[in-house]
Design an enzyme around this catalytic site. Sequence first.
Site, PDB file in Angstrom:
ATOM      1  N   GLY A 503       0.815  -1.197   0.000  1.00 11.74           N
ATOM      2  CA  GLY A 503       0.000   0.000   0.000  1.00 11.74           C
ATOM      3  C   GLY A 503       0.850   1.248   0.000  1.00 11.74           C
ATOM      4  O   GLY A 503       2.080   1.201  -0.053  1.00 11.74           O
ATOM      5  N   GLY A 504       0.171   2.398   0.062  1.00 12.14           N
ATOM      6  CA  GLY A 504       0.900   3.654   0.055  1.00 12.14           C
ATOM      7  C   GLY A 504       1.738   3.856   1.293  1.00 12.14           C
ATOM      8  O   GLY A 504       2.710   4.591   1.286  1.00 12.14           O
ATOM      9  N   PRO A 507       3.938  -2.361   3.348  1.00 15.76           N
ATOM     10  CA  PRO A 507       3.407  -3.671   2.962  1.00 15.76           C
ATOM     11  C   PRO A 507       2.287  -4.141   3.885  1.00 15.76           C
ATOM     12  O   PRO A 507       2.193  -3.734   5.037  1.00 15.76           O
ATOM     13  CB  PRO A 507       4.631  -4.583   3.070  1.00 15.76           C
ATOM     14  CG  PRO A 507       5.513  -3.921   4.081  1.00 15.76           C
ATOM     15  CD  PRO A 507       5.307  -2.441   3.904  1.00 15.76           C
ATOM     16  N   ASP A 619      -9.741   8.307  -2.013  1.00 14.65           N
ATOM     17  CA  ASP A 619      -9.032   7.350  -2.869  1.00 14.65           C
ATOM     18  C   ASP A 619      -9.867   6.087  -3.078  1.00 14.65           C
ATOM     19  O   ASP A 619      -9.370   4.973  -2.974  1.00 14.65           O
ATOM     20  CB  ASP A 619      -7.665   6.998  -2.280  1.00 14.65           C
ATOM     21  CG  ASP A 619      -6.737   6.380  -3.335  1.00 14.65           C
ATOM     22  OD1 ASP A 619      -6.978   6.593  -4.544  1.00 14.65           O
ATOM     23  OD2 ASP A 619      -5.781   5.687  -2.958  1.00 14.65           O
TER      24      ASP A 619
END
Length: 807
Positions: A503-504, A507, A619
């Site tokens: 992910g941003g 992990p 998002d």
Amino acid sequence: MGKKWIVFFAYLLLSSFFISSSSAGITKESPLPIGQTLSSSNGFYELGFFNFNNSQNQYVGIWFKGIIPRVVVWVANREKPVTDSTANLAISNNGSLLLFNGKHGVAWSSGEALVSNGSRAELSDTGNLIVIDNFSGRTLWQSFDHLGDTMLPSSTLKYNLATGEKQVLSSWKSYTDPSVGDFVLQITPQVPTQVLVTKGSTPYYRSGPWAKTRFTGIPLMDDTFTGPVSVQQDTNGSGSLTYLNRNDRLQRTMLTSKGTQELSWHNGTDWVLNFVAPEHSCDYYGVCGPFGLCVKSVPPKCTCFKGFVPKLIEEWKRGNWTGGCVRRTELYCQGNSTGKYANVFHPVARIKPPDFYEFASFVNVEECQKSCLHNCSCLAFAYIDGIGCLMWNQDLMDAVQFSEGGELLSIRLARSELGGNKRKKAITASIVSLSLVVIIAFVAFCFWRYRVKHNADITTDASQVSWRNDLKPQDVPGLDFFDMHTIQTATNNFSISNKLGQGGFGPVYKGKLQDGKEIAVKRLSSSSGQGKEEFMNEIVLISKLQHKNLVRILGCCIEGEEKLLIYEFMLNNSLDTFLFDSRKRLEIDWPKRLDIIQGIARGIHYLHRDSHLKVIHRDLKVSNILLDEKMNPKISDFGLARMYQGTEYQDNTRRVVGTLGYMAPEYAWTGMFSEKSDIYSFGVLMLEIISGEKISRFSYGKEEKTLIAYAWESWCDTGGIDLLDKDVADSCRPLEVERCVQIGLLCVQHQPADRPNTLELLSMLTTTSDLPPPEQPTFVVHRRDDKSSSEDLITVNEMTKSVILGR
């Protein structure tokens, strides 16, 4: 008297011959009964009734004339043999071709022809049974459009994404049962296409991508090979593979009941087999699993690519390689890093290109490599003569290494995987001095380590106490606090085989607690930019959000530099793993897709209106929708939260975060966001779910239209029904699809005020009330592979952020 009887019997014999075999066509007045055949004018092919082992079950088929044993290449009534001795093949009043089973009615039909002037059926010199309009000479129907298990020269496999038309080969159940068997052979709509054999919905064999004159997974088809096929693909979503006759011999390509593809020709006496696949054990699809390499030349056949190790070591040792391989060293990718975490490419020669490739229009290998390097999702690339640039953003599946031929595949690795070795002579010459240096360094390191650990323990203990003291239990009721040992045990010490994704913030790993409960652990990286206050905000605020369509946070772990968030585990991963997979997408039919759309809408409504906080996600995208064991959708990845005082419904930020293609125009261009920004993202998400196409990958024709533009044109022209994923067309209600397309377009309108709020959205999705017509949306041009990955995150520090507003 005897001579007269001889002449008479000779006459009867000749008469019966001409009755039983004719090159004339089938008409309304002249049907084809059992015992009579229709021949092509060149005498190569024959149409008639046949059976197996003198059975009463009769089939109408085409075979090679005069070749013993009989080789049948097409069967009309595969699923329904006729048993009446008076059965015949005839032209009906409306011009269609019918198989009558005597008094039992019609056993098979070519379909409605609707020709008032009559028609006739002929067997062409290519073995194609054709129904022709007597008046215009137009072909009304042909057997080449309804292939069985065999292709003859001039026949074609094809697909058309716009119309949903698909021409495939389907195997017989057995050598004596022509009904549809287990295997299907088709060409895929990938660019470039490839031949794919499936058993049910499971891949069984593939040819590798087409490269102008050859299939890259068939070493026999090298640059000097003139193959018996011609492949065409266009930008309108259609493609074809035509079987050619380059030597005027009798020949065929066949899909057997065992799933093998066989190309053979007749030498006048016997059939000669030119090609068969799968033949070698490496030809079977995915035999070595993800990132496994099947080597044809040496045993054992399966190995891991450099930089990878077996995922299931004990199974691997036993010869069960399907678990594949995993990275030995995790990638740290920031697009174009040049430091110690920089990525490099390792070339591997003589490779059958793996599956799940994506074409990128670059003119040379340097541009191809550069684009892949700058795209953190790109795991490998190849620049192939006759194709150009191919990239892989998914696991490398079904890779084979040949003894000769094949392509050069470059695989992304951590730089440390390619470290060089010292020369043996240099090592031998300096062994004594090096040993001395090592001993001294080791002693110094131990002393330094002791001092650092002593100081760090004091600092860490104080930090942990401070963080834990700031996190009051009353602020996070029901939230569990885990120790690091528990999480390390649950995730097998953060094993790469347990890694679910990246992910941003860092992990995400799968874990299993001692009580058997499965969890997902988000390990926040030190470079994510999260401070103490932001981390506390996320835990305190997100833990208070409870809804069946939101992923639930279970707890956290704070030890030293480690900050971990523990979430409920989602068995079916994310929606994109189903929606954009050519096989798994079949598991989510239209009713299930509609349920998913409505579930996401309920989750957004809770965030915007029903929770004690007002949350703007910022998002929403298909990869952030997780699916539980019952395929219920759950919104995930809220990221770091930010609180506002009062009841603001919109705000402005300089830190524009989100994913390209999903961001509302006002947010992407000015930084202004509101709940209507999430509505826009939801509209894009709806169009993706309906069409099965990625917003970041979709293109239509030479104009490179966006998915939104195509959806708008589809709604204007046909009400939106042709936007639907053709794989679920059979399970849909057209009015539901058209309504959902219209709702999606209402959500992506340019002006935020024109978009519905979540209450209106839920009403639209769950009732049949009239919908307002949407305004033409802004057709934001998406970036292609030459500049970016499939999902471009627009952010200062590459974080995916949600915004939480107090009511």
